[in-house]
Write a protein that holds these residues in place. Structure first.
Motif, PDB file in Angstrom:
ATOM      1  N   ALA A 335       0.854  -1.182   0.000  1.00  0.00           N
ATOM      2  CA  ALA A 335       0.000   0.000   0.000  1.00  0.00           C
ATOM      3  C   ALA A 335       0.896   1.240   0.000  1.00  0.00           C
ATOM      4  O   ALA A 335       2.047   1.213   0.444  1.00  0.00           O
ATOM      5  N   PHE A 336       0.342   2.341  -0.511  1.00  0.00           N
ATOM      6  CA  PHE A 336       1.064   3.611  -0.553  1.00  0.00           C
ATOM      7  C   PHE A 336       0.331   4.615   0.327  1.00  0.00           C
ATOM      8  O   PHE A 336      -0.892   4.755   0.257  1.00  0.00           O
ATOM      9  N   GLY A 337       1.094   5.320   1.164  1.00  0.00           N
ATOM     10  CA  GLY A 337       0.509   6.314   2.048  1.00  0.00           C
ATOM     11  C   GLY A 337       0.618   7.706   1.465  1.00  0.00           C
ATOM     12  O   GLY A 337       0.538   7.893   0.241  1.00  0.00           O
ATOM     13  N   LEU A 377       1.324  -6.689   5.650  1.00  0.00           N
ATOM     14  CA  LEU A 377       1.092  -5.436   4.951  1.00  0.00           C
ATOM     15  C   LEU A 377       2.387  -4.617   4.914  1.00  0.00           C
ATOM     16  O   LEU A 377       3.000  -4.348   5.952  1.00  0.00           O
ATOM     17  N   GLU A 379       3.757  -0.908   3.695  1.00  0.00           N
ATOM     18  CA  GLU A 379       3.281   0.421   3.318  1.00  0.00           C
ATOM     19  C   GLU A 379       4.482   1.320   3.044  1.00  0.00           C
ATOM     20  O   GLU A 379       5.436   1.372   3.812  1.00  0.00           O
ATOM     21  N   ALA A 381       5.438   5.330   2.237  1.00  0.00           N
ATOM     22  CA  ALA A 381       4.866   6.674   2.309  1.00  0.00           C
ATOM     23  C   ALA A 381       5.943   7.664   2.724  1.00  0.00           C
ATOM     24  O   ALA A 381       7.075   7.288   3.049  1.00  0.00           O
TER      25      ALA A 381
END
Length: 462
Positions: A335-337, A377, A379, A381
């Motif tokens: 995921a990208f923040g 997960l 992440e 960001a």
């Protein structure tokens, strides 16, 4: 040269320079005052002679009356010569005066002028053009007076001797004072040196006294104590590393040696020999993998290749690909923040080494996939205007606070790692890679809920 001797020498030279400068000023001031005072006395004597002889018209008549030639002598070795308006000698206090020098000065002595001439030996001279008014106008008589200032020179010599003796005595006192004050100033340094001399590799727990805790020496002792604490920690980590490494290396070596010895003694058929070779090969692979991990850890502590621009998202994607291939039944999500609002491209660029960064991220993903029963997960960001953050969260058994305090020690394995593959070198290696890239690694964990590993790295300017 010892610092004490340097301080004493500089202090002595400084004080000596001040003393000599002050003494020279005093001597020059007194010498100048003596010269002015004696010049004034010579001028007074010339004026007095003029009043008594010229203005009383005694020189015009050529009759001194009751005056005798030496009656006007008031100074030591005084000589008086008076020339008339026609530049002829009208009066001399004695016959042995060098009139050639006085005649040479007649033309340069202007009316109403008091002239001072260079001294000849101890004799100092002045010249005075004294006006003598009469009915037809004003005539000028030129009076030359010379004498020896024996009292003044004697006092000046006494002052010079006194200043020399005073400077010599003050120099001796300055050397003693410099020796004492240098010793007193360096006493804390000597104390620190003695205390430091008693510290060795066997007693790194000793610390230096920090004195009052405020001055420069206290700051030095504090810095030294901080360095000792770091050395002590490094020594303890090294001893722990060597202990764990010897234990970890001994196990596969013992297994390998035992298997080969058993095969040599008892295997009398090909199937038995193949089975022994298989066990020996497993032990050899284990030993090779452990050795390579130790070498990788040592390599990161050494010189690294030059850093260049690296895309952190590509490193993370490559590490995820390796982890997915290794843990096929595990769900690993990316995921990208938050990202910079005005970014156009290359927002994930960091200065570094792509291979090392991929290895560090793969170690974190490998730990998460190894211990997590649920999804993992990852992440990526921005944690600030110039800081990139990678956060990897798992749903594993978690770590206790005590285990978290030892998690970065090489070859340390938590209780939940027993029976699982690994050597306890992944996190120490990852931490050192991140630190060498100017970043920071932090693990937070709750027993029974999982563990989160967060990496902060400085980003290249967007």
């Amino acid at each position: 040269m010892l610092i004490r001797n340097k301080l004493m020498l500089r202090f002595t030279l400084l004080v000596l320079g001040i003393q000599v400068s002050f003494s020279a000023f005093i001597y020059y001031f007194n010498a100048n005052t003596r010269a002015q005072r004696f010049e004034h006395r010579l001028a007074t004597s010339a004026t007095l002679a003029g009043r008594l002889l010229v203005r009383s018209h005694k020189l015009e008549t050529g009759t001194l009356g009751s005056l005798r030639r030496n009656d006007l002598i008031t100074l030591t070795g005084e000589q008086i010569s008076i020339y008339g308006p026609d530049n002829t000698l009208r009066y001399s206090s004695t016959d042995n005066i060098d009139q050639a020098a006085n005649r040479a000065r007649l033309a340069s002595l202007q009316p109403g002028q008091l002239a001072t001439y260079p001294a000849v030996g101890p004799r100092e001279s002045v010249g005075l053009a004294l006006p003598h008014p009469h009915a037809q106008g004003v005539d000028y008589y030129r009076i030359f007076v010379s004498a020896e200032d024996r009292v003044g020179w004697s006092r000046l010599r006494q002052l010079g001797l006194l200043l020399v003796l005073g400077n010599v005595g003050a120099l001796a006192l300055t050397i003693l004072a410099g020796w004492y004050f240098a010793g007193a100033a360096l006493a804390p340094v000597a104390r620190i040196s003695r205390q430091a001399g008693r510290i060795s590799a066997t007693n790194l727990g000793r610390r230096l006294s920090e004195g009052n805790g405020r001055d420069e020496l206290a700051q030095l002792a504090h810095a030294f104590n901080t360095m000792l604490a770091g050395l002590e920690q490094a020594f303890e980590a090294q001893k722990s590393f060597l202990g764990h490494a010897s234990h970890e290396l001994r196990t596969p070596l013992t297994s390998l040696t035992g298997t080969l010895e058993t095969a040599l003694a008892y295997d009398d058929s090909l199937p038995a020999a193949r089975q022994s070779i298989s066990h020996a090969l497993d032990a050899s692979r284990h030993l090779s993998a452990l050795t390579n991990s130790l070498l990788a850890l040592a390599k990161v502590d050494g010189a690294l290749p030059a850093f260049g621009p690296v895309r952190l998202d590509e490193c993370l994607n490559q590490a995820l690909a390796f982890a997915r291939a290794k843990y096929r039944g595990r769900e690993l999500r990316l995921a990208f923040g938050e990202l910079p609002a005005e970014a156009e491209a290359d927002v994930f660029m960091v200065p570094g080494n792509a291979e090392l960064l991929t290895t560090a991220l793969l170690n974190l993903l490998d730990n998460a996939g190894k211990y997590s029963a649920g999804p993992v997960l990852a992440e990526l960001a921005y944690a600030g205007p110039a800081t990139l953050r990678v956060r990897i969260t798992d749903a594993g058994p978690g770590l206790s606070p005590d285990e978290l305090s030892h998690i970065y020690e090489p070859l340390y394995r938590a209780a939940g790692a027993v029976g699982r593959p690994g050597y306890g070198l992944g996190l120490p290696l990852t931490q050192r890679i991140v630190q060498r890239h100017g970043g920071r690694l932090e693990l937070t964990s709750v027993v029974g809920e999982g563990t989160t590993a967060t990496v902060w790295l400085p980003a290249s300017p967007v």
